[in-house]
Design a protein around this motif. Structure first.
Motif, PDB file in Angstrom:
ATOM      1  N   THR A   1     -17.064 -42.978 -34.550  1.00  0.00           N
ATOM      2  CA  THR A   1     -17.209 -43.782 -35.666  1.00  0.00           C
ATOM      3  C   THR A   1     -15.804 -44.989 -35.552  1.00  0.00           C
ATOM      4  OG1 THR A   1     -15.932 -42.781 -37.250  1.00  0.00           O
ATOM      5  CG2 THR A   1     -18.195 -42.408 -36.969  1.00  0.00           C
TER       6      THR A   1
ATOM      7  N   GLY B   1     -14.575 -46.179 -38.330  1.00  0.00           N
ATOM      8  CA  GLY B   1     -13.932 -45.732 -39.522  1.00  0.00           C
ATOM      9  C   GLY B   1     -13.392 -44.219 -39.693  1.00  0.00           C
ATOM     10  N   ARG B   2     -12.307 -43.827 -40.382  1.00  0.00           N
ATOM     11  CA  ARG B   2     -11.900 -42.647 -40.499  1.00  0.00           C
ATOM     12  C   ARG B   2     -12.938 -42.075 -41.627  1.00  0.00           C
ATOM     13  NH1 ARG B   2      -6.588 -40.337 -39.903  1.00  0.00           N
ATOM     14  NH2 ARG B   2      -5.815 -42.375 -39.247  1.00  0.00           N
ATOM     15  N   TRP B   3     -13.033 -40.968 -41.672  1.00  0.00           N
ATOM     16  CA  TRP B   3     -13.825 -40.124 -42.531  1.00  0.00           C
ATOM     17  C   TRP B   3     -13.140 -38.868 -42.903  1.00  0.00           C
ATOM     18  CZ3 TRP B   3     -18.834 -41.292 -44.360  1.00  0.00           C
ATOM     19  CH2 TRP B   3     -19.457 -42.197 -43.956  1.00  0.00           C
TER      20      TRP B   3
ATOM     21  N   GLU C   1     -22.904 -46.832 -41.277  1.00  0.00           N
ATOM     22  CA  GLU C   1     -22.462 -47.116 -39.958  1.00  0.00           C
ATOM     23  C   GLU C   1     -23.355 -46.558 -38.983  1.00  0.00           C
ATOM     24  OE1 GLU C   1     -18.264 -46.139 -37.409  1.00  0.00           O
ATOM     25  OE2 GLU C   1     -18.552 -45.610 -39.677  1.00  0.00           O
TER      26      GLU C   1
ATOM     27  N   ASN D   1     -11.169 -45.501 -31.952  1.00  0.00           N
ATOM     28  CA  ASN D   1     -12.092 -45.041 -33.040  1.00  0.00           C
ATOM     29  C   ASN D   1     -11.794 -43.778 -33.243  1.00  0.00           C
ATOM     30  OD1 ASN D   1     -13.326 -47.601 -32.824  1.00  0.00           O
ATOM     31  ND2 ASN D   1     -14.771 -46.973 -31.108  1.00  0.00           N
TER      32      ASN D   1
ATOM     33  N   ARG E   1      -8.576 -39.091 -34.030  1.00  0.00           N
ATOM     34  CA  ARG E   1      -8.565 -40.491 -33.370  1.00  0.00           C
ATOM     35  C   ARG E   1      -8.772 -40.265 -32.031  1.00  0.00           C
ATOM     36  NH1 ARG E   1      -6.878 -45.491 -34.998  1.00  0.00           N
ATOM     37  NH2 ARG E   1      -6.312 -44.952 -36.819  1.00  0.00           N
TER      38      ARG E   1
ATOM     39  N   VAL F   1     -20.174 -46.417 -49.536  1.00  0.00           N
ATOM     40  CA  VAL F   1     -19.707 -46.994 -48.235  1.00  0.00           C
ATOM     41  C   VAL F   1     -21.020 -47.746 -47.685  1.00  0.00           C
ATOM     42  CG1 VAL F   1     -17.667 -45.846 -48.010  1.00  0.00           C
ATOM     43  CG2 VAL F   1     -19.776 -44.923 -46.737  1.00  0.00           C
TER      44      VAL F   1
END
Length: 105
Positions: free
Chosen positions: A52, A54-56, A36, A87, A82, A33
């Protein structure tokens, strides 16, 4: 001499969190990826909380590069939640970080 074990706090955490905003980059060790850019919300002797877009996945190994020293180090994602902005907040386990935090204050 035995090392004292951490005292469990009333909020369930065993380490005190220190509010600290540090610029960082997150990436996967396998470079699957894109990097970020992010900031810490707080730090502790064993890790940090970052936000972030994005979800990790918890358990994922992550490379964390703090821009103040530009040295990538490997950590692990402990949780991904979340937040109101849409975010995500990540809990990062960074056990090597404790000595480096001390350089900042």
């Amino acid at each position: 001499m035995a090392t004292p074990s951490p005292t469990r706090r009333s909020d369930g955490r065993s380490e005190k969190r220190i509010p600290k905003r540090l610029a960082a980059e997150l990436s996967r060790p396998d470079e699957s990826v894109s990097k970020e850019s992010t900031f810490t919300e707080n730090v502790s002797p064993r890790g940090a909380r970052v936000t972030t877009v994005g979800r990790w996945q918890p358990g994922t190994r992550v490379l964390v590069t703090f821009l103040w020293d530009d040295v990538p180090s490997q950590g692990r994602i402990v949780y991904c939640q979340r937040v109101e902005s849409g975010n995500f907040a990540l809990g990062l386990e960074l056990p090597w970080q404790v000595q480096r935090w001390q350089l900042l204050w």
